[in-house]
Design a protein around this motif. Structure first.
Motif, PDB file in Angstrom:
ATOM      1  N   MET A 139      -1.452  -1.964  -6.639  1.00 24.63           N
ATOM      2  CA  MET A 139      -1.999  -1.485  -5.381  1.00 24.63           C
ATOM      3  C   MET A 139      -3.304  -2.190  -5.044  1.00 24.63           C
ATOM      4  N   PHE A 140      -4.110  -2.489  -6.046  1.00 22.42           N
ATOM      5  CA  PHE A 140      -5.383  -3.151  -5.794  1.00 22.42           C
ATOM      6  C   PHE A 140      -5.179  -4.523  -5.178  1.00 22.42           C
ATOM      7  N   GLN A 141      -4.184  -5.273  -5.665  1.00 20.80           N
ATOM      8  CA  GLN A 141      -3.943  -6.602  -5.128  1.00 20.80           C
ATOM      9  C   GLN A 141      -3.515  -6.543  -3.670  1.00 20.80           C
ATOM     10  N   ILE A 142      -2.635  -5.599  -3.345  1.00 22.42           N
ATOM     11  CA  ILE A 142      -2.190  -5.456  -1.953  1.00 22.42           C
ATOM     12  C   ILE A 142      -3.388  -5.113  -1.068  1.00 22.42           C
ATOM     13  N   THR A 143      -4.186  -4.171  -1.518  1.00 22.63           N
ATOM     14  CA  THR A 143      -5.346  -3.744  -0.739  1.00 22.63           C
ATOM     15  C   THR A 143      -6.305  -4.916  -0.534  1.00 22.63           C
ATOM     16  N   ARG A 144      -6.582  -5.660  -1.597  1.00 25.22           N
ATOM     17  CA  ARG A 144      -7.486  -6.794  -1.486  1.00 25.22           C
ATOM     18  C   ARG A 144      -6.928  -7.848  -0.550  1.00 25.22           C
ATOM     19  N   ARG A 145      -5.633  -8.126  -0.663  1.00 27.00           N
ATOM     20  CA  ARG A 145      -4.975  -9.125   0.174  1.00 27.00           C
ATOM     21  C   ARG A 145      -5.037  -8.718   1.642  1.00 27.00           C
ATOM     22  N   CYS A 146      -4.698  -7.469   1.914  1.00 29.83           N
ATOM     23  CA  CYS A 146      -4.698  -6.989   3.299  1.00 29.83           C
ATOM     24  C   CYS A 146      -6.100  -7.024   3.888  1.00 29.83           C
ATOM     25  N   ALA A 147      -7.065  -6.599   3.120  1.00 28.03           N
ATOM     26  CA  ALA A 147      -8.438  -6.604   3.619  1.00 28.03           C
ATOM     27  C   ALA A 147      -8.887  -8.030   3.923  1.00 28.03           C
ATOM     28  N   LYS A 148      -8.475  -8.976   3.092  1.00 30.94           N
ATOM     29  CA  LYS A 148      -8.857 -10.369   3.312  1.00 30.94           C
ATOM     30  C   LYS A 148      -8.168 -10.936   4.544  1.00 30.94           C
ATOM     31  N   LEU A 149      -6.881 -10.600   4.739  1.00 24.19           N
ATOM     32  CA  LEU A 149      -6.122 -11.138   5.869  1.00 24.19           C
ATOM     33  C   LEU A 149      -6.685 -10.695   7.210  1.00 24.19           C
ATOM     34  N   PHE A 150      -7.072  -9.439   7.290  1.00 25.93           N
ATOM     35  CA  PHE A 150      -7.519  -8.898   8.564  1.00 25.93           C
ATOM     36  C   PHE A 150      -9.015  -8.609   8.594  1.00 25.93           C
ATOM     37  N   SER A 151      -9.747  -8.991   7.558  1.00 28.19           N
ATOM     38  CA  SER A 151     -11.190  -8.778   7.469  1.00 28.19           C
ATOM     39  C   SER A 151     -11.564  -7.330   7.725  1.00 28.19           C
ATOM     40  N   GLY A 179      -9.196  -4.106  12.625  1.00 34.24           N
ATOM     41  CA  GLY A 179      -8.626  -5.392  12.285  1.00 34.24           C
ATOM     42  C   GLY A 179      -7.235  -5.711  12.774  1.00 34.24           C
ATOM     43  N   GLY A 180      -6.251  -5.470  11.922  1.00 37.76           N
ATOM     44  CA  GLY A 180      -4.867  -5.834  12.216  1.00 37.76           C
ATOM     45  C   GLY A 180      -4.308  -5.144  13.435  1.00 37.76           C
ATOM     46  N   GLU A 181      -4.640  -3.873  13.623  1.00 39.63           N
ATOM     47  CA  GLU A 181      -4.159  -3.143  14.800  1.00 39.63           C
ATOM     48  C   GLU A 181      -4.655  -3.807  16.075  1.00 39.63           C
ATOM     49  N   ASN A 182      -5.908  -4.183  16.089  1.00 37.09           N
ATOM     50  CA  ASN A 182      -6.500  -4.814  17.265  1.00 37.09           C
ATOM     51  C   ASN A 182      -5.842  -6.161  17.561  1.00 37.09           C
ATOM     52  N   ILE A 183      -5.605  -6.956  16.519  1.00 36.97           N
ATOM     53  CA  ILE A 183      -4.957  -8.260  16.693  1.00 36.97           C
ATOM     54  C   ILE A 183      -3.568  -8.083  17.298  1.00 36.97           C
ATOM     55  N   LEU A 184      -2.796  -7.136  16.774  1.00 40.72           N
ATOM     56  CA  LEU A 184      -1.449  -6.889  17.284  1.00 40.72           C
ATOM     57  C   LEU A 184      -1.493  -6.386  18.718  1.00 40.72           C
ATOM     58  N   TYR A 185      -2.389  -5.442  18.989  1.00 42.09           N
ATOM     59  CA  TYR A 185      -2.501  -4.869  20.327  1.00 42.09           C
ATOM     60  C   TYR A 185      -2.818  -5.939  21.371  1.00 42.09           C
ATOM     61  N   LEU A 186      -3.805  -6.768  21.074  1.00 41.07           N
ATOM     62  CA  LEU A 186      -4.209  -7.795  22.040  1.00 41.07           C
ATOM     63  C   LEU A 186      -3.099  -8.822  22.274  1.00 41.07           C
ATOM     64  N   ILE A 229       0.008   1.009  18.437  1.00 44.86           N
ATOM     65  CA  ILE A 229       0.058   0.362  17.135  1.00 44.86           C
ATOM     66  C   ILE A 229      -0.402   1.376  16.098  1.00 44.86           C
ATOM     67  N   LYS A 230       0.338   1.471  15.005  1.00 45.76           N
ATOM     68  CA  LYS A 230      -0.019   2.411  13.945  1.00 45.76           C
ATOM     69  C   LYS A 230       0.102   1.707  12.599  1.00 45.76           C
ATOM     70  N   ASP A 231      -0.967   1.749  11.825  1.00 43.57           N
ATOM     71  CA  ASP A 231      -0.945   1.232  10.464  1.00 43.57           C
ATOM     72  C   ASP A 231      -0.308   2.315   9.594  1.00 43.57           C
ATOM     73  N   ILE A 232       0.902   2.066   9.112  1.00 42.45           N
ATOM     74  CA  ILE A 232       1.615   3.067   8.309  1.00 42.45           C
ATOM     75  C   ILE A 232       1.603   2.705   6.822  1.00 42.45           C
ATOM     76  N   SER A 233       0.706   1.813   6.446  1.00 44.46           N
ATOM     77  CA  SER A 233       0.613   1.379   5.050  1.00 44.46           C
ATOM     78  C   SER A 233      -0.433   2.170   4.278  1.00 44.46           C
ATOM     79  N   GLY A 234      -1.020   3.161   4.921  1.00 45.05           N
ATOM     80  CA  GLY A 234      -2.095   3.889   4.266  1.00 45.05           C
ATOM     81  C   GLY A 234      -3.455   3.314   4.614  1.00 45.05           C
ATOM     82  N   GLY A 235      -3.476   2.367   5.514  1.00 44.40           N
ATOM     83  CA  GLY A 235      -4.740   1.836   6.008  1.00 44.40           C
ATOM     84  C   GLY A 235      -5.060   0.408   5.622  1.00 44.40           C
ATOM     85  N   CYS A 236      -4.247  -0.219   4.765  1.00 43.36           N
ATOM     86  CA  CYS A 236      -4.616  -1.575   4.330  1.00 43.36           C
ATOM     87  C   CYS A 236      -4.047  -2.664   5.222  1.00 43.36           C
ATOM     88  N   GLY A 237      -3.193  -2.328   6.176  1.00 39.58           N
ATOM     89  CA  GLY A 237      -2.702  -3.322   7.116  1.00 39.58           C
ATOM     90  C   GLY A 237      -1.487  -4.097   6.671  1.00 39.58           C
TER      91      GLY A 237
END
Length: 114
Positions: A1-13, A33-40, A54-62
């Protein structure tokens, strides 16, 4: 889970946050982050959209998003074609996602003559 969280945070800052309600046009300023990019991206492609959510359904990591679009621009298109259009618009963002759910709708037009 930590790797996914770190990866997602890095991808969408972004930092991981708690699951949020749908983000839509009434609260665009609150998008993360990611929600805004998708929305725009979707707003640019579908300027006549009555609703874009747009809804982040991953628990917040994008990593997983749910997308809802209601627009008359889908009129005459099959659901498959509608989803293909959305996939095309978001193809660069989808590469970094674990998954995406897409829901589309053609709004009902109220033409009341008095």
């Amino acid at each position: 889970m930590f790797q996914i969280t770190r990866r997602c945070a890095k991808l969408f800052s972004t930092n991981c946050t708690a699951l949020r309600k749908y983000a839509d046009s009434s609260n665009v300023a609150t998008l993360k982050g990611g929600e805004n990019i998708l929305y725009l991206s979707l707003q640019k492609k579908f300027p006549q959209a009555k609703e874009i959510k747009i809804k982040d359904i991953s628990g917040g990591c994008g990593a997983i998003f749910e997308v809802f679009i209601s627009t008359s621009e889908f009129k005459g298109m099959s659901m498959v074609k509608q989803h293909q259009l959305i996939n095309e618009v978001l193809k660069d963002q989808i590469k970094s996602m674990h998954g995406i759910r897409i829901h589309t709708e053609i709004p009902v037009e109220n033409n009341k003559s008095n």
